[in-house]
Design a protein around this motif. Structure first.
Motif, mmCIF file in Angstrom:
data_model
loop_
_atom_site.group_PDB
_atom_site.id
_atom_site.type_symbol
_atom_site.label_atom_id
_atom_site.label_comp_id
_atom_site.label_asym_id
_atom_site.label_seq_id
_atom_site.Cartn_x
_atom_site.Cartn_y
_atom_site.Cartn_z
ATOM 1 N N SER A 11 0.828 -1.200 0.000
ATOM 2 C CA SER A 11 0.000 0.000 0.000
ATOM 3 C C SER A 11 0.869 1.259 0.000
ATOM 4 C CB SER A 11 -0.916 -0.006 1.222
ATOM 5 O OG SER A 11 -1.651 1.186 1.286
ATOM 6 N N ALA A 12 1.896 1.258 0.837
ATOM 7 C CA ALA A 12 2.795 2.413 0.917
ATOM 8 C C ALA A 12 3.506 2.639 -0.408
ATOM 9 C CB ALA A 12 3.807 2.219 2.045
ATOM 10 N N ILE A 13 3.937 1.565 -1.046
ATOM 11 C CA ILE A 13 4.606 1.693 -2.343
ATOM 12 C C ILE A 13 3.656 2.316 -3.363
ATOM 13 C CG2 ILE A 13 5.513 0.357 -4.292
ATOM 14 C CD1 ILE A 13 6.782 -1.524 -2.124
ATOM 15 N N GLU A 14 2.427 1.865 -3.365
ATOM 16 C CA GLU A 14 1.432 2.406 -4.297
ATOM 17 C C GLU A 14 1.168 3.890 -4.016
ATOM 18 O OE1 GLU A 14 -3.284 1.820 -5.319
ATOM 19 O OE2 GLU A 14 -2.187 0.109 -4.510
ATOM 20 N N ILE A 15 0.937 4.233 -2.754
ATOM 21 C CA ILE A 15 0.623 5.621 -2.383
ATOM 22 C C ILE A 15 1.837 6.522 -2.565
ATOM 23 C CG2 ILE A 15 -0.024 7.135 -0.452
ATOM 24 C CD1 ILE A 15 -2.361 5.443 -1.616
ATOM 25 N N PHE A 16 3.007 6.104 -2.070
ATOM 26 C CA PHE A 16 4.205 6.923 -2.188
ATOM 27 C C PHE A 16 4.662 7.034 -3.641
ATOM 28 C CE2 PHE A 16 5.456 5.716 2.416
ATOM 29 C CZ PHE A 16 4.595 6.669 2.923
ATOM 30 N N GLY A 17 4.307 6.053 -4.471
ATOM 31 C CA GLY A 17 4.616 6.136 -5.897
ATOM 32 C C GLY A 17 3.901 7.301 -6.554
ATOM 33 N N VAL A 51 11.848 0.458 4.561
ATOM 34 C CA VAL A 51 11.448 -0.909 4.216
ATOM 35 C C VAL A 51 10.930 -0.954 2.777
ATOM 36 C CG1 VAL A 51 9.804 -2.758 4.743
ATOM 37 C CG2 VAL A 51 11.032 -1.634 6.588
ATOM 38 N N CYS A 52 10.164 0.046 2.389
ATOM 39 C CA CYS A 52 9.674 0.129 1.006
ATOM 40 C C CYS A 52 10.856 0.222 0.039
ATOM 41 C CB CYS A 52 8.766 1.337 0.817
ATOM 42 S SG CYS A 52 7.160 1.191 1.620
ATOM 43 N N ARG A 53 11.818 1.042 0.395
ATOM 44 C CA ARG A 53 13.011 1.200 -0.459
ATOM 45 C C ARG A 53 13.705 -0.147 -0.651
ATOM 46 N NH1 ARG A 53 16.508 5.722 -1.508
ATOM 47 N NH2 ARG A 53 15.301 6.933 -0.026
ATOM 48 N N GLY A 89 5.296 -2.255 -11.804
ATOM 49 C CA GLY A 89 4.171 -1.386 -11.488
ATOM 50 C C GLY A 89 4.584 -0.135 -10.753
ATOM 51 N N SER A 90 3.858 0.177 -9.691
ATOM 52 C CA SER A 90 4.118 1.410 -8.945
ATOM 53 C C SER A 90 5.478 1.364 -8.261
ATOM 54 C CB SER A 90 3.012 1.676 -7.937
ATOM 55 O OG SER A 90 2.787 0.553 -7.134
ATOM 56 N N LYS A 91 6.033 0.183 -8.095
ATOM 57 C CA LYS A 91 7.384 0.084 -7.521
ATOM 58 C C LYS A 91 8.398 0.766 -8.425
ATOM 59 C CE LYS A 91 6.609 -4.270 -5.129
ATOM 60 N NZ LYS A 91 6.981 -5.686 -5.037
ATOM 61 N N TYR A 92 8.224 0.617 -9.740
ATOM 62 C CA TYR A 92 9.175 1.186 -10.688
ATOM 63 C C TYR A 92 9.218 2.712 -10.583
ATOM 64 C CZ TYR A 92 11.522 2.259 -15.078
ATOM 65 O OH TYR A 92 12.397 2.743 -16.013
ATOM 66 N N ALA A 93 8.055 3.325 -10.528
ATOM 67 C CA ALA A 93 7.996 4.786 -10.434
ATOM 68 C C ALA A 93 8.668 5.274 -9.153
ATOM 69 C CB ALA A 93 6.549 5.263 -10.486
ATOM 70 N N LEU A 94 8.387 4.598 -8.064
ATOM 71 C CA LEU A 94 8.979 5.008 -6.789
ATOM 72 C C LEU A 94 10.480 4.721 -6.768
ATOM 73 C CD1 LEU A 94 8.438 6.323 -4.101
ATOM 74 C CD2 LEU A 94 7.724 4.106 -3.204
ATOM 75 N N PHE A 95 10.902 3.634 -7.397
ATOM 76 C CA PHE A 95 12.327 3.283 -7.518
ATOM 77 C C PHE A 95 13.084 4.447 -8.150
ATOM 78 C CE2 PHE A 95 15.556 1.002 -10.276
ATOM 79 C CZ PHE A 95 16.398 0.610 -9.252
ATOM 80 N N ARG A 150 10.349 5.816 -18.641
ATOM 81 C CA ARG A 150 9.646 5.913 -17.356
ATOM 82 C C ARG A 150 8.209 6.390 -17.556
ATOM 83 N NH1 ARG A 150 12.453 9.643 -13.505
ATOM 84 N NH2 ARG A 150 11.204 11.250 -14.459
ATOM 85 N N GLY A 151 8.033 7.359 -18.446
ATOM 86 C CA GLY A 151 6.693 7.874 -18.716
ATOM 87 C C GLY A 151 5.770 6.823 -19.313
ATOM 88 N N ILE A 152 6.286 6.019 -20.223
ATOM 89 C CA ILE A 152 5.489 4.945 -20.824
ATOM 90 C C ILE A 152 5.132 3.914 -19.756
ATOM 91 C CG2 ILE A 152 5.539 3.006 -22.457
ATOM 92 C CD1 ILE A 152 5.217 5.545 -23.995
ATOM 93 N N VAL A 153 6.107 3.557 -18.922
ATOM 94 C CA VAL A 153 5.833 2.591 -17.846
ATOM 95 C C VAL A 153 4.751 3.123 -16.924
ATOM 96 C CG1 VAL A 153 6.787 1.501 -15.764
ATOM 97 C CG2 VAL A 153 8.090 1.452 -17.901
ATOM 98 N N GLU A 154 4.897 4.353 -16.455
ATOM 99 C CA GLU A 154 3.926 4.930 -15.521
ATOM 100 C C GLU A 154 2.545 5.047 -16.159
ATOM 101 O OE1 GLU A 154 5.463 8.526 -13.763
ATOM 102 O OE2 GLU A 154 7.190 7.478 -12.918
#
Length: 184
Positions: A11-17, A51-53, A89-95, A150-154
């Motif tokens: 959830s945090a990864i999705e929201i923080f993404g 932990v998300c990182r 997914g949203s992990k990539y954007a946050l990464f 990155r834009g295409i992925v997001e």
């Protein structure tokens, strides 16, 4: 069924993404738990972000390295990297945000930073090879192409929630859009 700690992390990864400064209450709501329950697992935002990182770096780095090693053909590697980003997914954007944010101190001696650099260098090498082969527009820098990547992925990750197309169809549309955008 995911355990509570895993649900909080996902959830945090999705929201923080979407918004790295989002309140913890939004993370708790997205995980369908109370804020009090969130704090049973994580003392504060910093601990949760750390932990998300770790989760993001582990899964996204592995996916990207696997994509790079998937073939000796640069075009196949690039396509595989795009699909790996979509799968993350949203992990990539946050990464990407965590490694390019204002509060990130990039240290090549740090394993995570060194791995990030290695992935970017491999991406850069793939782009240069494709430009030499005439398959990618040589007027575009690898940095520009990475931002487009990155834009295409997001965009694809967001579109998955609003379409009836299959995962495979969505990936193929993303690849078609991406390759058309960077072709000469």
């Amino acid at each position: 069924m995911m355990d509570t700690k895993t649900r909080i992390i996902e959830s945090a990864i999705e929201i923080f993404g979407e918004d790295l400064s989002a309140p913890l209450q939004k993370v708790a709501d997205n995980a369908d738990i109370t804020r009090r329950t969130l704090h049973r697992y994580f003392a504060d935002r910093n601990e949760l972000v750390a932990v998300c990182r770790q989760e993001i770096e582990s899964s996204c780095k592995k996916a990207m390295l696997t994509a790079i090693q998937s073939s000796n053909e640069p075009l196949v590697q690039l396509e595989s990297m795009l699909y790996a980003g979509i799968d993350c997914g949203s992990k990539y954007a946050l990464f990407k945000r965590l490694h390019q944010g204002e509060d990130h101190y990039h240290n090549p001696e740090n394993k995570n930073c060194a791995d990030y650099d290695a992935i970017f260098k491999a991406f850069h090498k793939i782009i240069i090879q494709l430009q030499k082969q005439g398959k990618v527009n040589s007027e575009m820098s690898s940095q520009w192409i990475q931002v487009l990547h990155r834009g295409i992925v997001e965009s694809t990750v967001h579109a998955k929630a609003h379409t009836t197309k299959s995962e495979e169809e969505i990936k193929k549309l993303a690849w078609a859009s991406y390759i058309k955008a960077i072709s000469p």
